[in-house]
Design an enzyme around this catalytic site. Structure first.
Site, short mmCIF file in Angstrom:
data_model
loop_
_atom_site.label_atom_id
_atom_site.label_comp_id
_atom_site.label_asym_id
_atom_site.label_seq_id
_atom_site.Cartn_x
_atom_site.Cartn_y
_atom_site.Cartn_z
N ASN A 95 58.53 -4.97 117.02
CA ASN A 95 58.43 -5.36 115.70
C ASN A 95 57.33 -5.88 115.26
O ASN A 95 56.60 -6.60 115.56
CB ASN A 95 59.71 -5.78 115.38
CG ASN A 95 60.86 -5.08 115.25
OD1 ASN A 95 60.62 -3.90 115.55
ND2 ASN A 95 62.05 -5.71 114.68
N HIS A 96 56.84 -5.34 113.92
CA HIS A 96 55.66 -5.95 113.18
C HIS A 96 56.54 -6.83 112.09
O HIS A 96 57.52 -6.64 111.75
CB HIS A 96 54.91 -4.92 112.45
CG HIS A 96 54.17 -3.95 113.41
ND1 HIS A 96 52.75 -3.57 112.95
CD2 HIS A 96 54.33 -3.85 114.54
CE1 HIS A 96 52.29 -2.83 113.84
NE2 HIS A 96 53.35 -3.06 114.86
N PRO A 97 55.76 -7.91 111.54
CA PRO A 97 56.37 -8.78 110.56
C PRO A 97 56.79 -8.14 109.45
O PRO A 97 55.94 -7.14 108.58
CB PRO A 97 55.27 -9.80 110.37
CG PRO A 97 54.01 -8.95 110.62
CD PRO A 97 54.41 -8.33 111.73
N THR A 103 52.69 -5.18 106.99
CA THR A 103 53.48 -5.24 108.12
C THR A 103 52.27 -5.51 109.13
O THR A 103 52.62 -5.41 110.44
CB THR A 103 54.07 -4.16 108.51
OG1 THR A 103 53.42 -3.03 108.25
CG2 THR A 103 55.31 -4.01 107.47
#
Length: 222
Positions: A95-97, A103
């Site tokens: 996942n990305h932030p 993101t």
């Protein structure tokens, strides 16, 4: 119950290539995962196997390409799981932030400052594949998903939500198509947990397992 003889051979769970072809040579692409995965973040149950179309070079990297040693999450694969070619576990660290405006993962270039990213990923949790789960060709399991014992994931499915025990799911996103047994039978099967039995008892119970006869299976419980 069955006119067919019981198997005379059952390999040890740490056998790399457990399937022998008719000429006696091992089928190289099929591997017991306990023999080929040594990864801090992956737990594999006995007799779980992976069968891609080509010989396995790095099963951990193929199955969970974004799960690095030291990530905050784990991948747990239950006993007797069956994993086909192209299956991928997209674990939380892929996942990305997502809590801000962008993101873009700026902090991965200096991991000493990436604590917030790690906290987000840890909150998603582990990906857990229960015992006796069959994951079909090119199935994809998304971060933090839990798949219950005895479930079947159809080829090409994208599993984004938890799957109940003994359900058959298909599609993108994967949805329950039907249940393999009625609720009382599922409760009994989970209580019997045949995947935890000594392998000798499992082999003796094979006719009941193949026939789908829960009552007969119970008679074989050690």
């Amino acid at each position: 119950m069955s006119a067919h003889p019981l198997p005379r051979r059952f390999p040890a769970p740490d056998t790399r290539n457990p399937v022998l072809l008719p000429d006696g040579t091992p089928h190289e692409p099929t591997v017991f995962l306990q023999a080929v995965i040594d990864h801090l973040n992956i737990e594999v149950g006995r007799y779980a196997y992976y069968s891609p179309l080509a010989p396995v070079t790095d099963a951990a990297a193929e199955l969970a390409p974004y799960l690095y040693p030291g990530c905050p999450e784990r991948l747990v694969i239950g006993a007797f799981a069956q994993i086909a070619h192209g299956v991928r576990f997209i674990t939380a660290s892929a996942n990305h932030p997502m809590g801000g405006i962008t993101t873009y993962p700026f902090r991965i270039f200096d991991m000493e400052t990436a604590g917030k990213y790690l906290e987000e990923n840890a909150a998603i949790g582990n990906t857990v594949i229960g015992p006796d789960v069959w994951l079909g060709f090119n199935a994809m399991v998304m971060p933090g998903v839990r798949i219950g014992a005895g479930a079947i994931v159809a080829a090409g499915s994208v599993v984004a939500q938890d799957v109940p025990p003994f359900a058959i799911v298909a599609g993108n996103p994967a949805r329950v198509v039907r249940s393999r047994f009625n609720p009382d039978e599922i409760a009994r099967l989970l209580d019997l947990a045949w995947w935890d039995w000594p392998v000798e008892a499992i082999q003796r119970a094979l006719p009941a397992l193949e026939a789908g006869d829960v009552a007969a299976l119970a008679e074989h419980a050690p």
